[in-house]
Design a protein around this motif. Structure first.
Motif, short mmCIF file in Angstrom:
data_model
loop_
_atom_site.label_atom_id
_atom_site.label_comp_id
_atom_site.label_asym_id
_atom_site.label_seq_id
_atom_site.Cartn_x
_atom_site.Cartn_y
_atom_site.Cartn_z
N GLU A 1 6.61 -6.38 -6.33
CA GLU A 1 5.04 -6.55 -7.44
C GLU A 1 4.52 -5.59 -7.04
O GLU A 1 3.19 -4.86 -8.45
CB GLU A 1 3.86 -7.65 -6.05
CG GLU A 1 2.88 -7.44 -6.06
CD GLU A 1 2.03 -8.32 -5.33
OE1 GLU A 1 1.27 -7.92 -5.14
OE2 GLU A 1 2.61 -9.81 -5.40
N GLU A 2 4.46 -4.31 -6.60
CA GLU A 2 3.63 -2.86 -7.00
C GLU A 2 4.56 -1.93 -8.09
O GLU A 2 4.36 -1.34 -8.72
CB GLU A 2 3.46 -2.16 -5.67
CG GLU A 2 3.15 -3.60 -4.92
CD GLU A 2 1.53 -3.71 -4.96
OE1 GLU A 2 0.84 -3.14 -6.13
OE2 GLU A 2 0.52 -4.26 -4.95
N TYR A 3 5.68 -2.15 -7.87
CA TYR A 3 6.51 -0.31 -8.30
C TYR A 3 6.26 -0.91 -9.89
O TYR A 3 7.09 -1.63 -10.28
CB TYR A 3 8.47 -0.26 -7.65
CG TYR A 3 8.69 0.72 -7.66
CD1 TYR A 3 8.57 1.97 -6.86
CD2 TYR A 3 9.75 0.97 -9.09
CE1 TYR A 3 8.90 2.81 -7.16
CE2 TYR A 3 10.35 2.67 -9.18
CZ TYR A 3 9.93 2.87 -8.34
OH TYR A 3 10.95 4.39 -8.64
N THR B 1 0.78 -1.43 0.09
CA THR B 1 0.26 0.02 0.24
C THR B 1 1.04 1.56 0.24
O THR B 1 0.63 2.18 -0.20
CB THR B 1 -0.62 0.20 1.08
OG1 THR B 1 -1.50 -1.65 1.04
CG2 THR B 1 -1.86 1.12 1.26
N TYR B 2 1.58 1.10 0.75
CA TYR B 2 2.82 2.63 1.05
C TYR B 2 3.32 2.60 0.00
O TYR B 2 3.73 3.77 -0.46
CB TYR B 2 3.53 2.36 1.99
CG TYR B 2 5.00 3.47 2.56
CD1 TYR B 2 4.38 4.05 3.01
CD2 TYR B 2 6.00 3.72 1.43
CE1 TYR B 2 5.19 5.79 3.86
CE2 TYR B 2 6.57 4.33 2.02
CZ TYR B 2 6.09 5.29 2.95
OH TYR B 2 6.94 6.41 3.61
N ILE B 3 4.19 2.42 -1.05
CA ILE B 3 4.23 1.89 -2.32
C ILE B 3 3.79 2.52 -3.31
O ILE B 3 4.28 3.30 -4.19
CB ILE B 3 5.10 0.42 -2.44
CG1 ILE B 3 6.29 -0.37 -1.63
CG2 ILE B 3 5.74 0.83 -4.60
CD1 ILE B 3 6.43 -1.38 -1.87
N ARG B 4 2.55 1.79 -3.65
CA ARG B 4 1.59 2.04 -4.27
C ARG B 4 1.16 3.53 -4.06
O ARG B 4 1.42 4.26 -5.17
CB ARG B 4 0.23 1.77 -4.59
CG ARG B 4 -0.16 0.23 -5.00
CD ARG B 4 -1.31 -0.65 -4.93
NE ARG B 4 -2.10 -0.57 -4.10
CZ ARG B 4 -2.17 -1.46 -3.15
NH1 ARG B 4 -1.27 -2.68 -3.69
NH2 ARG B 4 -3.06 -2.07 -1.56
N TYR B 5 1.06 4.32 -2.97
CA TYR B 5 0.28 5.32 -2.76
C TYR B 5 1.60 6.52 -3.05
O TYR B 5 1.95 7.74 -3.75
CB TYR B 5 0.59 5.74 -0.89
CG TYR B 5 -0.71 7.06 -0.78
CD1 TYR B 5 -1.55 7.26 -1.01
CD2 TYR B 5 0.26 8.13 -0.04
CE1 TYR B 5 -2.00 8.82 -0.81
CE2 TYR B 5 -0.07 9.13 0.21
CZ TYR B 5 -1.50 9.19 0.07
OH TYR B 5 -1.69 11.05 0.32
N HIS B 6 2.70 6.18 -2.73
CA HIS B 6 3.87 6.63 -2.73
C HIS B 6 5.33 7.14 -4.08
O HIS B 6 6.26 7.67 -4.51
CB HIS B 6 4.93 6.74 -1.25
CG HIS B 6 4.17 7.17 -0.21
ND1 HIS B 6 4.42 8.73 0.26
CD2 HIS B 6 3.54 6.59 0.84
CE1 HIS B 6 3.13 8.44 1.50
NE2 HIS B 6 2.98 7.53 1.74
#
Length: 203
Positions: A148-150, A114-119
């Protein structure tokens, strides 16, 4: 097993800190202390000590953990630190964390994702990694979440940040170039990416 009460120190909000002769400290309400018959110098039986840790503080630590997580999502380390700050014994903290983990109320991988997706639109991959590890999330979990997210392109992000700072590639003097270069380094971008963008823009 029995423990001697070495001190009973009054605190705010009707509480007091009790220190036992084995070095353990607990915080109880004064009414609970009176009910248990605890006073400085007295000896506490194993049954009373277990009641303090399990029936009183154990349940209270779980409620406190749930309350903290209702306010905001936290990493396991952040929750541990907060409960420690609130004066709960180690065993109570471990039990509370095990309880909330069993219901997935805390999940460090989910937090990192979640932190990666948001920032990620404003921070580099390396900066995100450093910040998440500083929050107590293990390297392997952070790497997995980043994989997975970046999705951001760091060089594109560098160009956008410089544009927002009204940086002119044509007109900037050496001092301004250095200032913006240092700014981007502090944001966690790689030197090679920063120089690549600057060089590209000057062509």
């Amino acid at each position: 097993m029995s423990l001697q009460v070495m001190s009973v120190v009054p605190l705010e909000k009707g509480k007091a800190r009790i220190r036992f002769d084995d070095g353990t400290e607990v915080v109880l309400y004064k009414g609970e202390i009176r009910k248990l018959g605890i006073e400085e110098g007295c000896v506490v039986t194993e049954a009373v000590y277990d009641k303090i840790l399990n029936e009183i503080l154990g349940k209270r630590a779980i409620k406190r953990a749930m309350h903290l997580l209702e306010k905001q999502d936290r990493t396991e380390r952040q929750l541990y630190d907060k409960l420690k700050q609130n004066g709960y014994p180690e065993s109570c903290i471990e039990s509370a964390i095990a309880y909330v983990k069993s219901y997935h109320y805390i999940d460090d991988f989910r937090y990192a994702s979640t932190y990666i997706r948001y920032h990620q639109e404003k921070k580099s991959r390396q900066k995100l990694k450093m910040e998440l590890m500083a929050k107590g999330i293990g390297r392997d979990l952070v790497d997995a979440a980043l994989e997975e997210e970046y999705v951001s392109d760091d060089q594109k992000k560098i160009a956008e940040l410089l544009q927002k700072r009204h940086y002119s590639f044509e007109d900037a003097d050496v001092s301004e170039q250095r200032k913006n270069y240092q700014f981007l380094l502090r944001r966690g971008f790689k030197s090679s990416d920063i120089l690549h963008v600057m060089k590209q823009e000057r062509q």
